[in-house]
Design an enzyme around this catalytic site. Structure first.
Site, PDB file in Angstrom:
ATOM      1  N   HIS A  56      12.479   0.941   2.026  1.00  0.00           N
ATOM      2  CA  HIS A  56      12.033  -0.435   2.232  1.00  0.00           C
ATOM      3  C   HIS A  56      12.957  -1.185   3.189  1.00  0.00           C
ATOM      4  O   HIS A  56      12.737  -2.377   3.432  1.00  0.00           O
ATOM      5  CB  HIS A  56      11.984  -1.197   0.904  1.00  0.00           C
ATOM      6  CG  HIS A  56      10.827  -0.840   0.022  1.00  0.00           C
ATOM      7  ND1 HIS A  56       9.541  -0.728   0.484  1.00  0.00           N
ATOM      8  CD2 HIS A  56      10.775  -0.582  -1.312  1.00  0.00           C
ATOM      9  CE1 HIS A  56       8.727  -0.417  -0.527  1.00  0.00           C
ATOM     10  NE2 HIS A  56       9.448  -0.317  -1.619  1.00  0.00           N
ATOM     11  N   SER A 103       0.352  -8.940  -4.761  1.00  0.00           N
ATOM     12  CA  SER A 103       0.725  -7.666  -5.356  1.00  0.00           C
ATOM     13  C   SER A 103       2.185  -7.679  -5.795  1.00  0.00           C
ATOM     14  O   SER A 103       2.535  -7.181  -6.872  1.00  0.00           O
ATOM     15  CB  SER A 103       0.474  -6.534  -4.348  1.00  0.00           C
ATOM     16  OG  SER A 103       0.764  -5.279  -4.926  1.00  0.00           O
ATOM     17  N   ARG A 129      -2.620  -1.182  -9.642  1.00  0.00           N
ATOM     18  CA  ARG A 129      -3.310  -2.352 -10.177  1.00  0.00           C
ATOM     19  C   ARG A 129      -4.740  -2.350  -9.661  1.00  0.00           C
ATOM     20  O   ARG A 129      -5.535  -1.525 -10.054  1.00  0.00           O
ATOM     21  CB  ARG A 129      -2.544  -3.638  -9.822  1.00  0.00           C
ATOM     22  CG  ARG A 129      -2.884  -4.824 -10.735  1.00  0.00           C
ATOM     23  CD  ARG A 129      -1.990  -6.017 -10.447  1.00  0.00           C
ATOM     24  NE  ARG A 129      -2.239  -6.584  -9.138  1.00  0.00           N
ATOM     25  CZ  ARG A 129      -3.167  -7.512  -8.882  1.00  0.00           C
ATOM     26  NH1 ARG A 129      -3.933  -7.967  -9.860  1.00  0.00           N
ATOM     27  NH2 ARG A 129      -3.338  -7.982  -7.663  1.00  0.00           N
ATOM     28  N   ARG A 188       0.484  -4.837   5.248  1.00  0.00           N
ATOM     29  CA  ARG A 188      -0.692  -5.381   4.565  1.00  0.00           C
ATOM     30  C   ARG A 188      -0.793  -6.869   4.856  1.00  0.00           C
ATOM     31  O   ARG A 188       0.215  -7.526   5.172  1.00  0.00           O
ATOM     32  CB  ARG A 188      -0.535  -5.144   3.051  1.00  0.00           C
ATOM     33  CG  ARG A 188      -1.756  -5.454   2.206  1.00  0.00           C
ATOM     34  CD  ARG A 188      -1.467  -5.124   0.748  1.00  0.00           C
ATOM     35  NE  ARG A 188      -2.658  -5.197  -0.088  1.00  0.00           N
ATOM     36  CZ  ARG A 188      -2.669  -4.955  -1.399  1.00  0.00           C
ATOM     37  NH1 ARG A 188      -1.544  -4.621  -2.015  1.00  0.00           N
ATOM     38  NH2 ARG A 188      -3.794  -5.045  -2.083  1.00  0.00           N
ATOM     39  N   GLY A 221       0.816  -1.209   0.000  1.00  0.00           N
ATOM     40  CA  GLY A 221       0.000   0.000   0.000  1.00  0.00           C
ATOM     41  C   GLY A 221       0.846   1.254   0.000  1.00  0.00           C
ATOM     42  O   GLY A 221       0.342   2.358   0.230  1.00  0.00           O
TER      43      GLY A 221
END
Length: 315
Positions: free
Chosen positions: A127, A157, A279, A149, A59
């Site tokens: 990250h 994803s 997406r 998530r 997200g």
């Protein structure tokens, strides 16, 4: 120590056709590891900095739009005439540009970049797992927003995103069963996923004023409430309900994916088309792809990893 010599000493695995190197229990592509280590050495945080941290595909792109919009007084307020779109940076810039990455952009291009020209508050994303953050980020008064998530949706994803990236270079897509096995073993960029999440989760419980921990599912279920909490954490609370709605509209997936700037062009740091960052963005997308065995396996890993932590995703 030269990075090439260092890499030769590290265990490595193959993931979507690229080598991943194991450094302190987490996996990195070679250039991301070198950049993360450079950032750890040279980056100096300001107390006013804001960081968005996450594992991949949780997200993050939504937050890369929301945080700059919250922090920008010119676009978060609803004007009486309603005609304020010309000032919206999202019209001209992909969210990646508005929150540059330490290890994918800034320190990959230059091991010691000059960041003095960035306006305050500086907005960054990363990250890297919590232990890999520069010490000045951990110890200063700068704020960290962490978004995670549900693991099954995260995997789906990530699988779609990485296959889009490699097929654009003429490489065959990686079969879902092989990619899933790799994910479950923690072998993916910046993984293992569960360890990444737990690192920030535990720190957020110690220092909630420092780290704001968010779940994508909560954002989808109660976007207004979650956005208001985020804005308060960032020191930019909303004064009017209509301003909350305006920010949610500006940063909605449907709007972002249809903006001209996001329909064309390529991320220069990754070589991935901007359109691949948008997406479906739905909760439960994994149900269209997972077998019962896959669901049970990943749910069991999640339950075991998160046991006793107070963190869960509804299992």
């Amino acid at each position: 120590m030269e990075s090439s010599f260092l890499l030769d000493q590290l265990p490595k695995e193959t993931w979507f056709g690229s080598d991943l190197y194991n450094w302190d229990g987490f996996r990195y592509r070679s250039h991301h590891l070198s950049a993360a280590m450079a950032a750890s050495s040279y980056f100096k945080a300001n107390d006013s900095d804001v960081f968005l941290a996450s594992s991949m595909k949780t997200g993050t792109t939504w937050l890369k739009a929301l945080i700059p919009t919250i922090m920008n007084p010119d676009v978060r307020i609803t004007n009486d005439d309603g005609d304020d779109d010309d000032d919206d940076p999202l019209l001209k810039h992909h969210p990646n540009v508005l929150m540059p990455s330490l290890e994918v952009q800034l320190f990959m291009a230059n091991p010691n970049p000059d960041l003095s020209g960035m306006s305050s508050p500086r907005l960054f994303r990363t990250h890297v797992p919590f232990p890999m953050l520069p010490e000045s980020v951990k110890n200063s008064a700068c704020k960290i927003v962490y978004i995670t998530r549900e693991p099954k949706d995260t995997f789906m994803s990530l699988w779609h995103f990485m296959n889009s990236a490699i097929t654009a270079r003429g490489i065959d897509p990686w079969p879902i069963d092989e990619a899933f096995g790799s994910f479950c073993r923690g072998i993916h960029a910046f993984g293992p996923f569960h360890d990444h999440v737990l690192g920030y989760w535990k720190e957020s419980r110690k220092r909630p004023e420092k780290i704001h921990f968010m779940r994508y599912e909560d954002m989808k279920k109660e976007p207004r409430e979650e956005l208001q909490k985020l804005a308060c954490f960032l020191g930019k609370p909303f004064e009017r309900d209509e301003d909350v709605d305006k920010v949610l509209w500006r940063c909605s997936l449907e709007r972002l994916k249809n903006l001209e700037v996001n329909r064309h062009g390529v991320d220069p740091s990754l070589g991935i088309g901007y359109e691949h960052y948008f997406r479906r963005g739905i909760v439960g997308d994994w149900k269209s792809y997972f077998t019962d065995e896959m669901q049970q396996k990943l749910d069991l890993i999640t339950a075991m990893k998160f046991e006793g932590s107070g963190l869960g995703f509804g299992h």
